[in-house]
Scaffold this active site. Structure first.
Site, mmCIF file in Angstrom:
data_model
loop_
_atom_site.group_PDB
_atom_site.id
_atom_site.type_symbol
_atom_site.label_atom_id
_atom_site.label_comp_id
_atom_site.label_asym_id
_atom_site.label_seq_id
_atom_site.Cartn_x
_atom_site.Cartn_y
_atom_site.Cartn_z
ATOM 1 N N SER A 1 0.845 -1.190 0.000
ATOM 2 C CA SER A 1 0.000 0.000 0.000
ATOM 3 C C SER A 1 0.882 1.242 0.000
ATOM 4 C CB SER A 1 -0.903 -0.004 1.246
ATOM 5 O OG SER A 1 -1.691 1.160 1.304
ATOM 6 N N CYS B 1 0.992 8.273 -6.725
ATOM 7 C CA CYS B 1 1.038 9.616 -7.315
ATOM 8 C C CYS B 1 2.236 10.415 -6.825
ATOM 9 C CB CYS B 1 -0.258 10.372 -7.007
ATOM 10 S SG CYS B 1 -1.710 9.624 -7.784
ATOM 11 N N ASP C 1 -7.869 0.223 -11.299
ATOM 12 C CA ASP C 1 -7.420 0.498 -12.667
ATOM 13 C C ASP C 1 -7.737 -0.613 -13.658
ATOM 14 O OD1 ASP C 1 -6.440 2.825 -11.628
ATOM 15 O OD2 ASP C 1 -4.322 2.367 -11.949
ATOM 16 N N LYS D 1 -9.768 35.157 -18.728
ATOM 17 C CA LYS D 1 -8.468 35.358 -18.090
ATOM 18 C C LYS D 1 -8.666 36.258 -16.885
ATOM 19 C CE LYS D 1 -3.937 37.418 -19.063
ATOM 20 N NZ LYS D 1 -3.146 38.132 -20.102
#
Length: 444
Positions: free
Chosen positions: A40, A44, A283, A361
């Site tokens: 585990s 990322c 996944d 913007k």
């Protein structure tokens, strides 16, 4: 006797399922079989480990085998699952070290086998210095290579989130970086007008950006020295392949489990497959897009954790549902931030959705602060019913996290009209008096 839950795969979905199942049912026997050494961890964070933002690999570990053991969850690492026998309700597993095989029975089975980096069968692909990045051993190998070989030039193939994050961390090692993307612009899940601003920024940071370019082969003796593309030859001593993933579903397919979008395992909102007592999450599994209601495969760590939690609760006797995703994503490249959620223009066009789009913007905070920076917000709205379809943000200093406002609106299927007077927080150090998201909303 207690029921036996067997989980194939760990990391996000598998361990989340095990932990949730244990909380719901204290009597369940739970076993996880994973082909990895680490059970585990924070996948990322791998680019930032390579970039020396973390002291050591232990900082990436979420939970250890010993910690799961205290919950009565048995972990078997470095173990391959090679066959599912759905009639006999068992799996054949094989120890990677000894090669010894064993048959393990189950009452409930969760397939959380994840996905693997796509590696094209190109000439020279096995040369030293060519890497993919999916797990802790990959990150250690890359970090060790950089420390030992001190590469001067790197080529990153694929300009998605991981590719861009690796660009940042390679620049941090004072490596000259070339970024190659085969599509007509970088960050393919964003629109070209938004991605072009990131290209301009990368160029200002010394990155060579090449689009509409495809890798053909690699050259070198033992170590990569050149990458050959359809446009020529690029000298390099480091290559990162970041060109997408493929779900690990071969074992499920062989067992007669139905596959769906992009070859991922088809599941319902309870994470059930077409075979009774067999679930899938993470996944390797499909989900539903909350804007289109269509089946998709968008592998993300956040999704894997939520699907695992849903599967674990249902396996243990609960009634949880995972409704789907928006494809929400966020990334940083040096100090520029990008984010997106919902549908892009390309996706709307593919679905024949008539849409309107506006881009504004603004500043991320009150303009009179010296550290105020520019940011851009783009929204897509259904032309017929004025429902919000998607949004994208490019900016600096926390600008991109505003994507969560747009994701929340999408999750609630809001119309653009219902959002025009949202009561968003305001104080000069945090936002202009009109938040940039509200400015964009009020353009319609």
């Amino acid at each position: 006797m207690s029921e036996r839950l067997v989980i194939i795969g760990g990391v996000a979905a598998g361990t989340s399922a095990a932990a949730k199942a244990r909380r719901v049912n204290q009597n369940l026997t739970i076993e996880i079989y994973t082909n990895e050494e680490f059970i585990s961890y924070a996948g990322c964070g791998l680019p930032y480990f390579i970039g020396d933002h973390l002291a050591n690999q232990q900082d990436l570990i979420a939970r250890t085998v010993e910690e799961f053991g205290k919950q009565g969850i048995k972990i078997f690492t470095n173990t391959n699952a090679v066959k599912i026998n759905k009639e006999e309700k068992n799996i054949t597993i094989e120890n990677k070290t000894t090669g010894q095989a064993e048959v393990v029975s189950y009452d409930k089975l969760l397939i959380a086998t994840g996905a693997r980096a796509f590696v094209p069968p190109l000439e020279g692909i096995n040369l030293k210095g060519i890497f993919t990045l999916r797990n802790i051993p990959d990150s250690i190998a890359i970090r060790n290579y950089i420390n030992a070989e001190a590469p001067k030039k790197a080529v990153v193939v694929g300009a998605g989130y991981i590719g861009l994050e690796m660009v940042e961390n390679l620049l941090g090692h004072n490596i000259e970086v070339t970024l190659i993307e085969q599509n007509n612009h970088i960050i393919p899940n964003m629109d070209e007008d938004m991605a072009s601003m990131v290209t301009e920024y990368l160029t200002s940071q010394g990155v060579i950006v090449k689009t509409l370019e495809q890798v053909i082969s690699f050259k070198g003796q033992d170590r990569v020295t050149d990458i050959i593309t359809n446009n020529g030859e690029i000298a390099t001593d480091f290559v990162l392949l970041s060109i997408g993933v493929r779900p690990n579903t071969e074992i499920a397919d062989a067992a007669g489990i139905t596959l769906g979008a992009k070859g991922a395992i088809r599941v319902n909102n309870r994470m059930e497959t077409n075979i009774e007592n067999i679930y899938a999450a993470g996944d390797c599994a499909t989900t539903t897009h909350l804007v289109t209601d269509k089946e998709v495969h968008i592998p993300m760590g956040t999704t894997a954790n939520k699907q695992g939690k849903t599967a674990g609760e249902n396996i243990a006797g609960g009634k949880a549902e995972f409704k789907g995703v928006l494809g929400t994503g966020i990334a940083r490249i040096v100090d520029m931030e990008i984010a997106r959620t919902g549908l892009s223009e390309k996706e709307c066009q593919a679905l024949d959705i008539e849409y309107i789009t506006k881009t504004i913007k603004s500043k991320n905070i009150a303009h009179y602060f010296a550290h105020a920076r520019e940011m851009w917000v783009k929204l897509l709205v259904d032309k017929n019913n004025r429902k919000l379809l998607g949004g994208q943000i490019v900016g600096y200093n926390g600008a991109a996290k505003r994507i969560d406002i747009i994701a929340t609106a999408l999750n609630n299927k809001a119309t653009i009209d219902s959002l025009q007077d949202m009561d968003l927080a305001y104080s000069p150090p945090f936002s202009p008096v009109w938040d940039p998201v509200l400015i964009a909303i009020n353009q319609f």
